[in-house]
Write an enzyme that holds these catalytic residues in place. Structure first.
Site, PDB file in Angstrom:
ATOM      1  N   ASN A  38      -7.255  23.547 -21.141  1.00  0.00           N
ATOM      2  CA  ASN A  38      -7.766  22.872 -22.334  1.00  0.00           C
ATOM      3  C   ASN A  38      -9.250  23.123 -22.557  1.00  0.00           C
ATOM      4  O   ASN A  38      -9.732  23.106 -23.695  1.00  0.00           O
ATOM      5  CB  ASN A  38      -7.444  21.376 -22.254  1.00  0.00           C
ATOM      6  N   GLU A  39      -9.980  23.415 -21.479  1.00  0.00           N
ATOM      7  CA  GLU A  39     -11.403  23.766 -21.649  1.00  0.00           C
ATOM      8  C   GLU A  39     -11.494  25.074 -22.451  1.00  0.00           C
ATOM      9  O   GLU A  39     -12.342  25.208 -23.340  1.00  0.00           O
ATOM     10  CB  GLU A  39     -12.088  23.941 -20.284  1.00  0.00           C
TER      11      GLU A  39
ATOM     12  N   GLU B  75       2.490  30.927 -27.461  1.00  0.00           N
ATOM     13  CA  GLU B  75       2.657  30.131 -26.244  1.00  0.00           C
ATOM     14  C   GLU B  75       1.996  28.770 -26.428  1.00  0.00           C
ATOM     15  O   GLU B  75       2.526  27.753 -26.011  1.00  0.00           O
ATOM     16  CB  GLU B  75       2.028  30.864 -25.049  1.00  0.00           C
TER      17      GLU B  75
ATOM     18  N   GLY C 167       4.244  37.538 -16.849  1.00  0.00           N
ATOM     19  CA  GLY C 167       3.336  38.034 -15.811  1.00  0.00           C
ATOM     20  C   GLY C 167       1.944  38.286 -16.370  1.00  0.00           C
ATOM     21  O   GLY C 167       1.559  39.440 -16.594  1.00  0.00           O
ATOM     22  N   TYR C 168       1.194  37.214 -16.598  1.00  0.00           N
ATOM     23  CA  TYR C 168      -0.198  37.339 -17.054  1.00  0.00           C
ATOM     24  C   TYR C 168      -1.156  37.061 -15.884  1.00  0.00           C
ATOM     25  O   TYR C 168      -1.922  37.913 -15.479  1.00  0.00           O
ATOM     26  CB  TYR C 168      -0.485  36.325 -18.174  1.00  0.00           C
ATOM     27  N   SER C 169      -1.078  35.814 -15.324  1.00  0.00           N
ATOM     28  CA  SER C 169      -2.091  35.381 -14.346  1.00  0.00           C
ATOM     29  C   SER C 169      -1.971  36.124 -13.025  1.00  0.00           C
ATOM     30  O   SER C 169      -0.871  36.506 -12.615  1.00  0.00           O
ATOM     31  CB  SER C 169      -1.944  33.885 -14.072  1.00  0.00           C
TER      32      SER C 169
END
Ligand code: FAD
Length: 400
Positions: A386-387, A246, A129-131
């Protein structure tokens, strides 16, 4: 990578091959080959995890004292290459690869004793539960509120894109415990029981037609303070440590299996092109370029694995691996689509069912190419886009 194996390593490889031949049931092998994203469904990953746990081989990257195997880097490489070769189902990374190492580093003795064995056995199935709806790349802006109330925190807010929340009985999460000051300095890392009252999990169906991610709502959900990992308002330290694990762990061996599958497909006579795609110079060049990229990824992977086995966090090498690995995966998906031609045209959910055999190319090879392509578009977004990885490399490696 130089894979001149020593006699001991060859003996180890043979031991691994014999173990996989004897212990990987055909239905799990088939499930592995039909997996269309990085996550194998829990129905298949947990039975495989239990088999590995019984053998003591479930967490090769963990220190031995917590249940790791004590293998060398090369042994761990051999293990992952042989698993990819045999088509084993993937193990869910949220416990074994993500929160496990954080509990080892930041957990109390009681937390280690409680959670680590349950991660190894698969008794606990974790989600991350991060985003949040307004916080992805800018994770420190997260707003899930944890209000202190006696021995508990009370959670209100929402998390989104939570992979396998519908399977999980545990979630590790980041919550806001302080609203003033620097955003990073008001975040706390909590370990949550997903059966707590007040949690609602709503599915999000992806472009590939699959249910993998969810939005999770929290309505006065109580979490004991004893389930905090690290100090109050210092969750950002744990969160960043976890992200390095991760990001790491992309598999050159898995990419090689994909390359082999594409070579096999392209070597078949295809009536619509009147020959074999592998004989087309442009296609053969793209395939050769992809092979070189996969070799480079194996080198980076080796660096990450060395850091992990030395008990270090992998640092920016994990950002490089994440970027290279996901971009290679997407290039291979494009080549696979080209190789299966018309069979990639539409998503065909029936092809995911065990026992189905649709079309001359075969279900696990041809018919799943589009589902893999669609799912893997997300690979350059999740775990930090990836940015963002390029930004990290620019700062930490190039000093920009
Ligand atoms: C399939 C899938 C599974 C996921 N699983 C989980 C999960 O289990 N748990 C969880 O917590 N999260 C999960 N996520 C969420 C994932 O971590 C976020 O989607 C990701 O961090 C990007 O955040 P965002 O979607 O809010 O996009 P945004 O942050 O809004 O980014 C949008 C675009 O802007 C670019 N961008 C943003 N900031 C910058 C910058 N500073 N410099 C350059 N470019 C920038 C991004 O690269 C991206 O292309 C998952 C996502 C997907 C797609």
């Amino acid at each position: 990578m130089n894979l001149d194996l020593s006699p001991d390593e060859l003996a180890f490889r043979d031991e691994v091959r014999a173990f996989l031949a004897a212990n990987l049931p055909p239905e799990l092998r088939e499930a592995g080959s039909r997996t269309t994203s990085v996550f194998t469904d829990k129905t298949w990953s947990i039975p495989w995890q239990k088999i590995l746990h019984a053998k003591g081989w479930v967490a090769p990257s963990w220190p031995k004292q917590y249940g790791g195997t004590g293998w060398s880097d090369m042994q761990r490489y051999i293990w992952s290459a042989e698993c990819a070769r045999a088509g084993t189902p993937g193990l869910a990374p949220m416990g074994l690869r993500m929160v496990g190492p954080c509990i080892m580093r930041y957990g109390t003795e009681a937390q280690k004793a409680h959670y680590l064995p349950r991660i190894l056995s698969g008794e606990d199935y974790w989600c991350q539960g991060y985003s949040e709806p307004g916080s992805g790349s800018d994770l420190a802006s997260l707003q899930l509120r944890a209000t202190s109330d006696g021995d508990d925190y009370v959670l209100n807010g929402s998390k989104i894109w939570t992979t396998h929340a519908h399977f999980a009985n545990r979630m590790f999460l980041l919550a806001r415990t302080k609203f003033e000051g620097k955003p990073q300095a008001g975040i706390t890392f909590l370990l949550l029981d997903m059966h707590s009252p007040g949690i609602t999990v709503k599915p999000i169906i992806t472009l590939a037609g699959e249910h993998e991610v969810n939005q999770v709502f929290f309505d006065d959900v109580r979490v004991p303070k004893a389930n905090r990992l690290g100090e109050e308002n210092d969750g950002w330290t744990v969160a960043k440590y976890l992200l390095e694990f991760e990001r790491g762990g992309g598999s050159g061996a898995g990419l090689k299996v994909s390359l082999g599958r594409i070579r096999e497909l392209a070597a078949q006579e295809m009536s619509d092109i009147g020959g074999r795609l592998i004989d087309d110079e442009a296609f053969a060049t793209k395939l050769a370029t992809a092979s070189v990229l996969v070799e480079a990824i194996e080198m980076t992977e080796h660096r990450v694995m060395s850091a992990l086995s030395a008990g270090k966090n992998p640092g920016p090498a994990s950002s490089m691996l994440k970027m290279q690995g996901t971009e290679a995966m997407q290039k291979l998906d494009e080549l696979a689509i080209e190789a299966v031609g018309a069979y990639a045209a539409v998503d065909q959910p029936a092809a995911r069912q065990p026992g189905s055999n649709v079309g001359p190319i075969g279900p696990s090879k041809g018919m799943l190419a589009m589902a893999r392509y669609l799912n893997n578009r997300a690979a350059s977004i999740y775990g930090g886009s990836n940015e963002i990885q390029r930004d990290i490399i620019a700062r930490l490696v190039l000093g920009l």
